[in-house]
Design an enzyme around this catalytic site. Structure first.
Site, PDB file in Angstrom:
ATOM      1  N   CYS A 122       1.009  -1.122  -0.213  1.00 59.67           N
ATOM      2  CA  CYS A 122      -0.264  -0.484   0.287  1.00 59.67           C
ATOM      3  C   CYS A 122       0.786   1.060  -0.049  1.00 59.67           C
ATOM      4  O   CYS A 122       0.685   2.607  -0.312  1.00 59.67           O
ATOM      5  CB  CYS A 122      -0.553   0.288   0.943  1.00 59.67           C
ATOM      6  SG  CYS A 122      -2.115  -1.553   0.748  1.00 59.67           S
ATOM      7  N   HIS A 261      -3.270   7.144   1.769  1.00 59.97           N
ATOM      8  CA  HIS A 261      -3.818   5.533   1.514  1.00 59.97           C
ATOM      9  C   HIS A 261      -4.637   4.996   2.066  1.00 59.97           C
ATOM     10  O   HIS A 261      -5.284   5.239   3.276  1.00 59.97           O
ATOM     11  CB  HIS A 261      -2.634   4.431   2.238  1.00 59.97           C
ATOM     12  CG  HIS A 261      -3.564   2.934   1.674  1.00 59.97           C
ATOM     13  ND1 HIS A 261      -3.872   2.276   0.475  1.00 59.97           N
ATOM     14  CD2 HIS A 261      -3.457   1.847   2.453  1.00 59.97           C
ATOM     15  CE1 HIS A 261      -4.082   1.296   1.202  1.00 59.97           C
ATOM     16  NE2 HIS A 261      -4.301   0.612   2.203  1.00 59.97           N
ATOM     17  N   ASN A 292     -10.105  -0.755   0.093  1.00 59.49           N
ATOM     18  CA  ASN A 292      -8.832  -0.820  -0.021  1.00 59.49           C
ATOM     19  C   ASN A 292      -8.151  -0.654  -1.069  1.00 59.49           C
ATOM     20  O   ASN A 292      -7.788  -2.564  -1.273  1.00 59.49           O
ATOM     21  CB  ASN A 292      -7.671  -1.347   1.045  1.00 59.49           C
ATOM     22  CG  ASN A 292      -6.695  -0.689   1.344  1.00 59.49           C
ATOM     23  OD1 ASN A 292      -5.870  -1.306   0.668  1.00 59.49           O
ATOM     24  ND2 ASN A 292      -6.054  -1.718   2.498  1.00 59.49           N
TER      25      ASN A 292
HETATM   26  O1  UT7 Z   1      -4.125  -1.349   3.567  1.00 64.50           O
HETATM   27  C1  UT7 Z   1      -2.912  -1.830   4.832  1.00 64.50           C
HETATM   28  C2  UT7 Z   1      -3.295  -1.279   5.866  1.00 64.50           C
HETATM   29  N1  UT7 Z   1      -4.411  -1.429   6.370  1.00 64.50           N
HETATM   30  C3  UT7 Z   1      -5.035  -1.045   7.511  1.00 64.50           C
HETATM   31  O2  UT7 Z   1      -4.951  -0.066   8.089  1.00 64.50           O
HETATM   32  C4  UT7 Z   1      -6.372  -1.882   8.289  1.00 64.50           C
HETATM   33  C5  UT7 Z   1      -5.643  -1.482   9.131  1.00 64.50           C
HETATM   34  N2  UT7 Z   1      -7.390  -2.532  10.260  1.00 64.50           N
HETATM   35  C6  UT7 Z   1      -8.539  -2.263   9.924  1.00 64.50           C
HETATM   36  O3  UT7 Z   1      -8.863  -0.561   9.513  1.00 64.50           O
HETATM   37  C7  UT7 Z   1      -9.292  -2.232  10.753  1.00 64.50           C
HETATM   38  O4  UT7 Z   1      -8.602  -3.875  12.074  1.00 64.50           O
HETATM   39  C8  UT7 Z   1     -10.244  -2.923  10.767  1.00 64.50           C
HETATM   40  C9  UT7 Z   1     -11.718  -2.825  10.007  1.00 64.50           C
HETATM   41  C10 UT7 Z   1     -10.148  -4.599   9.613  1.00 64.50           C
HETATM   42  C11 UT7 Z   1     -11.435  -4.038  11.437  1.00 64.50           C
HETATM   43  O5  UT7 Z   1     -12.235  -3.194  12.407  1.00 64.50           O
HETATM   44  P1  UT7 Z   1     -11.219  -3.028  13.410  1.00 64.50           P
HETATM   45  O6  UT7 Z   1     -12.396  -2.622  14.678  1.00 64.50           O
HETATM   46  O7  UT7 Z   1     -10.172  -3.673  14.083  1.00 64.50           O
HETATM   47  O8  UT7 Z   1     -12.259  -4.505  14.454  1.00 64.50           O
HETATM   48  P2  UT7 Z   1     -12.236  -6.161  15.046  1.00 64.50           P
HETATM   49  O9  UT7 Z   1     -11.126  -6.674  14.388  1.00 64.50           O
HETATM   50  O10 UT7 Z   1     -11.263  -5.775  16.718  1.00 64.50           O
HETATM   51  O11 UT7 Z   1     -13.106  -6.563  15.964  1.00 64.50           O
HETATM   52  C12 UT7 Z   1     -13.942  -6.139  16.667  1.00 64.50           C
HETATM   53  C13 UT7 Z   1     -15.436  -6.440  16.345  1.00 64.50           C
HETATM   54  C14 UT7 Z   1     -14.712  -8.246  17.433  1.00 64.50           C
HETATM   55  O12 UT7 Z   1     -16.119  -8.409  17.835  1.00 64.50           O
HETATM   56  P3  UT7 Z   1     -16.141  -8.221  19.687  1.00 64.50           P
HETATM   57  O13 UT7 Z   1     -14.898  -9.077  20.310  1.00 64.50           O
HETATM   58  O14 UT7 Z   1     -15.751  -6.903  19.844  1.00 64.50           O
HETATM   59  O15 UT7 Z   1     -17.602  -9.068  20.011  1.00 64.50           O
HETATM   60  C15 UT7 Z   1     -15.001  -9.168  15.701  1.00 64.50           C
HETATM   61  O16 UT7 Z   1     -15.785 -10.138  16.239  1.00 64.50           O
HETATM   62  O17 UT7 Z   1     -15.888  -6.784  15.544  1.00 64.50           O
HETATM   63  C16 UT7 Z   1     -16.074  -7.869  15.203  1.00 64.50           C
HETATM   64  N3  UT7 Z   1     -15.338  -8.499  13.400  1.00 64.50           N
HETATM   65  C17 UT7 Z   1     -16.788  -7.936  12.904  1.00 64.50           C
HETATM   66  N4  UT7 Z   1     -18.258  -8.076  13.077  1.00 64.50           N
HETATM   67  C18 UT7 Z   1     -19.105  -7.882  12.326  1.00 64.50           C
HETATM   68  C19 UT7 Z   1     -15.097  -8.644  13.315  1.00 64.50           C
HETATM   69  N5  UT7 Z   1     -14.615  -8.604  11.842  1.00 64.50           N
HETATM   70  C20 UT7 Z   1     -15.640  -8.483  11.135  1.00 64.50           C
HETATM   71  C21 UT7 Z   1     -16.860  -8.043  10.641  1.00 64.50           C
HETATM   72  N6  UT7 Z   1     -18.236  -7.804  10.631  1.00 64.50           N
HETATM   73  N7  UT7 Z   1     -16.361  -8.299   9.354  1.00 64.50           N
END
Ligand code: UT7
Length: 337
Positions: A122, A261, A292
């Site tokens: 990226c 990005h 992305n």
């Molecule tokens: O391009 C290269 C660089 N990439 C990036 O910069 C990406 C960086 N990361 C992100 O943008 C974020 O981490 C994501 C958008 C990918 C994910 O968001 P998050 O807020 O970090 O989600 P998480 O993995 O911490 O999950 C939070 C909650 C969890 O539930 P609990 O444990 O709080 O109950 C997950 O189980 O959301 C749940 N969850 C989802 N729920 C619905 C995880 N994925 C999903 C989903 N739909 N797709």
């Protein structure tokens, strides 16, 4: 003493002369993906900012998308393919390891210049602009075509909750050439290989809903520890963005545009806060409609701003790319026109 080697040197400065992009026609709304990953449109929009993304067609390749973006950049710069001395393509999603995308694109646009692909995920577009700046100022090339092109849908596991909604396809290109005034600020770039495992690729698992072909499917899938990358981007990339502004000898309030990005709107928000960007600085939020697209996201976002009439010609834009490696790159550029 043995004979001296002739050395070349270029002009003092370079700038972006023109740019263009390509968006695949197929729009994929969140609703098409949520069932397989037990998610919702609301969750995806709230956590990432993504409303929809574009996926290329089966017969649309990274090379095709890169070529169209390149042709649009050439037209924008008022140049022909034969004017291009070097083609740099940043991609992590070409289906073959050789020949390079760059060599084929060069041939298609009518350039016999040097051609190479780079792998900086990226950060790739910003890396490419920095390399091009060096080539032009060193006299190794007069016009360098820099392309970010990705077909990440080929490498996305549609059953992976952390990435299925994120990655998408597209291409963007810019032409870097000589300038009488500074048009590309110093790059703040680097890598942290100790975090290589946070975004990586793993062999594709055969599964009932997505069966491997008779011959097997050699494509790996992207995997990401989303939270780790998120925390790193908010903490470290905001600092890199501020360093690039300082290295250019300007203040955040001197910027006209911020084009990060397109990884996550919440990361963009954190960077705006850290930089203290005033409200009149235009911020790219192309992720809403494009997802992305890795190396393609910055030039795609820049072109979207221009199409919306929100990119002031001659103004200053801060670019920052960051991702798998981990790698990053940021610089201030003068917007052409
Ligand atoms: O391009 C290269 C660089 N990439 C990036 O910069 C990406 C960086 N990361 C992100 O943008 C974020 O981490 C994501 C958008 C990918 C994910 O968001 P998050 O807020 O970090 O989600 P998480 O993995 O911490 O999950 C939070 C909650 C969890 O539930 P609990 O444990 O709080 O109950 C997950 O189980 O959301 C749940 N969850 C989802 N729920 C619905 C995880 N994925 C999903 C989903 N739909 N797709």
């Amino acid at each position: 003493m043995s004979a001296q080697i002739t050395a070349v040197s270029g002009g003092p400065y370079s700038r972006i002369l023109g740019f263009g992009s390509f968006r695949p026609a197929r729009v994929v709304p969140n609703s098409e993906l949520v069932e397989r990953i037990d998610s919702s449109d609301e969750w995806i929009q709230e956590r990432s900012g993504i409303v929809e993304r574009r996926w290329a067609g089966d017969d649309e390749t990274v090379v095709d998308m890169a070529t169209t973006a390149a042709q649009r950049a050439l037209a924008d710069a008022g140049l022909e393919g034969s004017d291009i001395d070097a083609v740099i393509v940043s991609t992590v999603s070409n289906l073959v390891i050789t020949p390079s995308v760059a060599a084929i694109v060069a041939g298609r646009i009518g350039s016999r210049g040097a051609a190479l692909d780079i792998s900086a995920a990226c950060a790739g577009f910003s890396y490419g602009v920095n390399i091009a700046d060096g080539l032009v100022r060193a006299g190794s090339a007069t016009h360098v075509l820099v392309i970010g092109a990705e077909k990440l849908s080929d490498f996305t596991d549609l059953d992976d909750r952390g990435t299925a909604f994120l990655f998408a396809d597209g291409a963007g290109a810019a032409i870097v050439g000589p300038s009488d005034t500074p048009g590309i600020g110093p790059a703040v770039w680097g890598s942290d290989g100790s975090q290589a495992e946070v975004i990586t690729s793993t062999p594709r698992r055969p599964r009932r809903t997505d069966p491997v072909t008779e011959h097997g499917d050699a494509r790996p899938v992207l995997t990401m520890q989303g939270q780790s990358v998120f925390r790193w981007a908010v903490a470290e990339m905001a600092k890199a963005a501020a360093e690039a502004v300082a290295a250019a000898g300007i203040r955040p309030e001197d910027l006209d545009c911020f084009i990060p990005h397109q990884a996550n709107n919440r990361i963009t928000d954190a960077m705006i806060k850290y930089l203290g960007l005033p409200e009149n600085v235009t911020v790219a939020r192309d992720i809403s409609h494009m997802g992305n697209t890795s190396a393609a996201s910055i030039p795609l976002a820049m072109d979207a701003l221009r199409a919306e009439g929100r990119l002031p010609a001659g103004g200053l834009a801060l670019l920052i790319g960051f991702g798998a490696g981990l790698v990053w790159s940021a610089q201030v550029v003068r917007i052409p026109g």
